[in-house]
Design a protein around this motif. Structure first.
Motif, mmCIF file in Angstrom:
data_model
loop_
_atom_site.group_PDB
_atom_site.id
_atom_site.type_symbol
_atom_site.label_atom_id
_atom_site.label_comp_id
_atom_site.label_asym_id
_atom_site.label_seq_id
_atom_site.Cartn_x
_atom_site.Cartn_y
_atom_site.Cartn_z
ATOM 1 N N LEU A 87 0.796 -1.279 0.021
ATOM 2 C CA LEU A 87 0.121 0.119 0.144
ATOM 3 C C LEU A 87 0.741 1.371 0.172
ATOM 4 O O LEU A 87 0.444 2.151 -0.618
ATOM 5 N N PRO A 88 2.005 1.346 0.495
ATOM 6 C CA PRO A 88 2.868 2.428 0.677
ATOM 7 C C PRO A 88 3.524 2.846 -1.087
ATOM 8 O O PRO A 88 3.729 3.981 -1.155
ATOM 9 N N LEU A 89 3.153 1.779 -1.735
ATOM 10 C CA LEU A 89 3.361 2.106 -3.345
ATOM 11 C C LEU A 89 2.200 2.757 -4.003
ATOM 12 O O LEU A 89 2.495 2.660 -5.316
ATOM 13 N N ALA A 90 1.168 3.067 -3.471
ATOM 14 C CA ALA A 90 -0.075 3.364 -4.050
ATOM 15 C C ALA A 90 0.099 4.262 -5.347
ATOM 16 O O ALA A 90 -0.436 4.296 -6.124
ATOM 17 N N SER A 91 0.746 5.330 -4.923
ATOM 18 C CA SER A 91 0.946 6.589 -5.823
ATOM 19 C C SER A 91 1.590 5.952 -7.335
ATOM 20 O O SER A 91 1.362 6.646 -8.383
ATOM 21 N N ARG A 92 2.306 4.916 -7.378
ATOM 22 C CA ARG A 92 2.750 4.518 -8.701
ATOM 23 C C ARG A 92 2.075 3.152 -9.003
ATOM 24 O O ARG A 92 2.656 2.379 -10.033
ATOM 25 N N THR A 93 1.141 2.568 -8.290
ATOM 26 C CA THR A 93 0.392 1.371 -8.547
ATOM 27 C C THR A 93 -0.500 1.235 -9.396
ATOM 28 O O THR A 93 -1.573 2.043 -8.959
ATOM 29 N N THR A 94 -0.696 0.745 -10.645
ATOM 30 C CA THR A 94 -1.534 0.708 -11.657
ATOM 31 C C THR A 94 -2.764 -0.279 -11.124
ATOM 32 O O THR A 94 -3.808 -0.461 -11.620
ATOM 33 N N GLY A 95 -2.197 -1.327 -10.588
ATOM 34 C CA GLY A 95 -3.011 -2.527 -10.459
ATOM 35 C C GLY A 95 -2.312 -3.290 -9.002
ATOM 36 O O GLY A 95 -1.289 -3.487 -9.229
ATOM 37 N N LEU A 96 -3.326 -3.764 -8.195
ATOM 38 C CA LEU A 96 -2.697 -4.492 -7.025
ATOM 39 C C LEU A 96 -3.613 -5.746 -6.990
ATOM 40 O O LEU A 96 -4.753 -5.775 -7.012
ATOM 41 N N THR A 97 -2.667 -6.844 -6.712
ATOM 42 C CA THR A 97 -3.328 -8.180 -6.451
ATOM 43 C C THR A 97 -2.716 -8.576 -5.162
ATOM 44 O O THR A 97 -1.331 -8.446 -5.161
ATOM 45 N N ALA A 98 -3.233 -8.979 -4.177
ATOM 46 C CA ALA A 98 -2.784 -9.407 -2.785
ATOM 47 C C ALA A 98 -3.376 -10.807 -2.523
ATOM 48 O O ALA A 98 -4.348 -11.135 -2.532
#
Length: 286
Positions: A87-98
């Protein structure tokens, strides 16, 4: 001949790793005396860590992931917990799978992600079993999971195969449960293992032909529980002690210098860390 020697070397290292992890099994004579599971999953620790890292992202693991994301990219977080790594990478994350084996933590991650503009895809399961269910990503994260994996080769292969740019893994220098070894000796007269270690992981990655880089660092002290009493109760259960030994555990922790003002989690992730990163092997397009 060199390739054969490399395979033999990797096989030996992987076998030693599995044997070292097997040595952490708690003797049945101790397990049979308690009704509570010692394999406590302290949700509070993961939640507090995620909140702290969101408020002030820092450290080599964060830096290496942001570096690989560049202006933007997708992220796959293995053993995601409440989102401290991703989540701290959110500013550069275009899509997240957890991916995580504990659904309440994934629910916690989603709640934190939405205000950041992310709608994560979450998969409740273990790795690499869940690998066929999740998409590949530009950056694959894996923080504080490797010491739980006895069969390391397929685990690493699935991480690498799902990453287009980079895998970033974070682990403690030594097995995280080693912090509890003095207490096992005190309360049970039991000598616990010291290995495996981060150096073994590095050797295995190199033997598997990966161009791994490593950076040692220390996490600042933080209160990982909201009270000393909670730390005592979690530690008591981890040590397979009944509730009536709570005061004994509190005294042992205090005598060891654990402060009530900043209670750490013993047995989750220590302060002495290693960030590992290596290129992914996926050739699929973003």
């Amino acid at each position: 001949m060199r390739k054969v020697e490399g395979i033999v070397r990797a096989t030996e290292l992987l076998r030693a790793w599995a044997e070292d992890l097997a040595a952490w099994r708690i003797p049945e004579s101790i397990l049979s005396g308690v009704t509570e599971s010692p394999w406590v999953l302290p949700d509070e620790v993961f939640a507090r860590r995620a909140d702290r890292y969101l408020a002030a992202p820092c450290g080599p693991s964060y830096e290496r992931a942001m570096e690989a994301l560049g202006p933007g990219g997708s992220v796959l977080d293995i053993g995601a917990g409440a989102g401290a790594a991703s989540l701290p990478l959110a500013s550069r994350t275009t899509g997240l799978t957890a991916v995580d084996s504990h659904q309440p933590l994934l629910d916690d991650l989603v709640r934190r992600a939405v205000p950041l503009g992310l709608t994560p895809v979450v998969v409740c399961g273990t790795w690499p079993e869940a690998a066929p269910k999740v998409p590949e990503a530009d950056v694959v994260l894996c923080h504080h999971v490797i010491y739980n994996v006895a069969d390391l080769a397929p685990f690493i292969a699935a991480l690498t195969g799902h990453a287009r740019r980079r895998v970033v893994a974070e682990i403690t220098v030594r097995h995280p449960l080693a912090d509890l070894n003095p207490y096992w000796k005190q309360f049970h007269g039991l000598d616990r293992p010291e290995g495996p270690t981060a150096e073994q992981v590095i050797e295995i990655l190199q033997a598997l032909g990966l161009q791994v880089k490593a950076e040692h660092w220390a996490r600042p002290e933080m209160a990982e529980y909201d009270s000393f009493a909670t730390l005592v109760d979690v530690t008591r259960r981890r040590l397979c002690l009944p509730p009536e030994r709570r005061d004994d555990v509190a005294a042992a922790l205090s005598n060891a210098g654990v402060t009530e003002e900043c209670p750490p989690d013993l047995g989750s992730s220590g302060r002495e860390l290693v960030t590992l990163w290596w290129p992914g092997s996926s050739t699929t397009s973003s």
